[in-house]
Design a protein around this motif. Structure first.
Motif, PDB file in Angstrom:
ATOM      1  N   LEU A 181      83.906  41.941   7.416  1.00 30.68           N
ATOM      2  CA  LEU A 181      84.068  42.727   6.197  1.00 30.68           C
ATOM      3  C   LEU A 181      85.513  42.681   5.718  1.00 30.68           C
ATOM      4  O   LEU A 181      86.452  42.868   6.491  1.00 30.68           O
ATOM      5  CB  LEU A 181      83.658  44.186   6.429  1.00 30.68           C
ATOM      6  N   ARG A 182      85.664  42.442   4.415  1.00 29.85           N
ATOM      7  CA  ARG A 182      86.984  42.439   3.791  1.00 29.85           C
ATOM      8  C   ARG A 182      87.283  43.848   3.277  1.00 29.85           C
ATOM      9  O   ARG A 182      86.396  44.671   3.140  1.00 29.85           O
ATOM     10  CB  ARG A 182      87.001  41.426   2.652  1.00 29.85           C
ATOM     11  N   GLU A 183      88.542  44.078   2.971  1.00 32.02           N
ATOM     12  CA  GLU A 183      88.959  45.425   2.567  1.00 32.02           C
ATOM     13  C   GLU A 183      88.144  45.938   1.390  1.00 32.02           C
ATOM     14  O   GLU A 183      87.726  47.093   1.361  1.00 32.02           O
ATOM     15  CB  GLU A 183      90.448  45.417   2.218  1.00 32.02           C
ATOM     16  N   THR A 190      87.862  54.694   5.776  1.00 29.65           N
ATOM     17  CA  THR A 190      88.059  54.857   7.209  1.00 29.65           C
ATOM     18  C   THR A 190      87.318  53.807   8.031  1.00 29.65           C
ATOM     19  O   THR A 190      87.393  53.808   9.255  1.00 29.65           O
ATOM     20  CB  THR A 190      87.589  56.247   7.662  1.00 29.65           C
ATOM     21  N   ALA A 191      86.597  52.902   7.362  1.00 27.36           N
ATOM     22  CA  ALA A 191      85.888  51.835   8.061  1.00 27.36           C
ATOM     23  C   ALA A 191      86.827  50.655   8.294  1.00 27.36           C
ATOM     24  O   ALA A 191      87.848  50.494   7.625  1.00 27.36           O
ATOM     25  CB  ALA A 191      84.671  51.387   7.265  1.00 27.36           C
ATOM     26  N   GLY A 192      86.474  49.823   9.263  1.00 28.59           N
ATOM     27  CA  GLY A 192      87.253  48.636   9.554  1.00 28.59           C
ATOM     28  C   GLY A 192      86.349  47.510  10.001  1.00 28.59           C
ATOM     29  O   GLY A 192      85.121  47.636  10.000  1.00 28.59           O
ATOM     30  N   SER A 193      86.942  46.401  10.377  1.00 30.40           N
ATOM     31  CA  SER A 193      86.177  45.256  10.863  1.00 30.40           C
ATOM     32  C   SER A 193      87.028  44.498  11.870  1.00 30.40           C
ATOM     33  O   SER A 193      88.246  44.686  11.948  1.00 30.40           O
ATOM     34  CB  SER A 193      85.772  44.336   9.716  1.00 30.40           C
ATOM     35  N   LEU A 194      86.373  43.635  12.630  1.00 30.62           N
ATOM     36  CA  LEU A 194      87.107  42.829  13.598  1.00 30.62           C
ATOM     37  C   LEU A 194      88.112  41.921  12.896  1.00 30.62           C
ATOM     38  O   LEU A 194      89.237  41.735  13.371  1.00 30.62           O
ATOM     39  CB  LEU A 194      86.134  41.995  14.436  1.00 30.62           C
TER      40      LEU A 194
END
Length: 297
Positions: A181-183, A190-194
């Motif tokens: 996932l990109r920004e 508050t979500a993020g990705s590897l």
């Protein structure tokens, strides 16, 4: 060729091109996954990959009820349209941007039901260990079932775990992990990705194999110990990777009750123990945990 045939061919071409429209997100290789995971004497008995579904958890619970799935069944979706987290929260992400899968486990008579509450925490430990090896990214666990990564110095949620009873002594454990996932694609800030956390690999085949092998290892240890999290080292491993411990947190509990205190331990039943300002140590077995700040000292 009839107009109807032409229309069907157009739809087939559209579907095929949509699968490959983002070359950074190739589809999973189901044949390779089966070769790498399904073996005689191993936990995983089958791996199915579907292009799109509402919820892999719901589908696998249904398969278990119909008798078409046994222990060790793995169901993976390239895209989920009605994925769920705890407290009926929705989980959504673009197709092939993450790992969205469920597994069917049957702890059996060797593990007392009262110890099954460790399964989401066990899965968290397995996911964190698998991702550390396969993605080269540091992760942390937020009690009870969130996987955190660090993006720009901030903790963000990159994964979640959901357990559901499946009847006949079975449980279905669902896992969702944001991989690429990109920004601009994040559902909430508050979500993020590897990928955003600087992973050295975002190959989903490699990541899925790593996570499932880690889960097989930890599940085997836990079951061999009769579900005793202390005896098999699970309790210690969870505490070592838990970002909640040592923080002041607010536990939002059923019945509109809230407790604020320092998270000081995870007890033998997998409950989070809070030390409140009045000196009481209160175990929390269910609820939503909000990280407030690191505890003083």
């Amino acid at each position: 060729m009839t107009p109807r045939d032409a229309s069907e061919n157009d739809r087939d071409r559209d579907h095929s091109s949509s699968r490959w429209s983002d070359l950074d997100r190739p589809p999973l290789n189901v044949a390779a996954l089966r070769r790498g995971l399904v073996r005689e004497g191993g936990l995983w008995t089958g791996v199915d990959v579907v292009q799109r579904t509402g919820s892999t958890n719901s589908d696998l619970v249904g398969r278990a009820a119909a008798g078409t799935a046994g222990e060790g069944a793995v169901l993976v979706a390239e895209e989920q349209t009605a994925g769920r987290g705890r407290l009926d929260r929705q989980w959504s992400a673009p197709a092939r941007s993450g790992l969205f899968f469920s597994v069917l486990l049957k702890p059996g008579e060797g593990v007392p039901v009262e110890r099954w509450g460790w399964l989401p925490l066990l899965t968290g430990v397995a996911v964190a260990a698998g991702l550390a090896r396969a993605a080269g990214v540091d992760t942390a666990l937020k009690w009870p079932n969130d996987v955190l990564v660090t993006v720009g110095g901030e903790e963000r949620k990159a994964g979640g775990i959901l357990l559901e009873r499946a009847g006949d002594g079975g449980v279905v454990i669902g896992v969702g992990i944001n991989v690429t996932l990109r920004e601009e694609e994040l559902p909430v800030p508050t979500a993020g990705s590897l990928a955003l956390a600087g992973a050295v690999s975002t190959d989903r085949d490699t990541l899925l194999r790593g996570v499932l092998r880690s889960l097989e290892d930890w599940y085997g240890r836990w079951r061999a110990a009769g579900g005793d999290a202390g005896l098999c080292g699970l309790q210690e491993a969870y505490a070592a990777g838990c970002a909640t411990l040592g923080r002041t947190v607010r536990a939002e509990l059923p019945g509109d009750r809230a407790v604020v205190g320092e998270a000081v331990a995870v007890d033998g039943d997998g409950r989070l123990v809070l030390a409140t300002a009045d000196g009481v140590k209160e175990p929390v077995g269910a609820g939503d945990i909000v990280h407030l700040r690191a505890a003083a000292g």
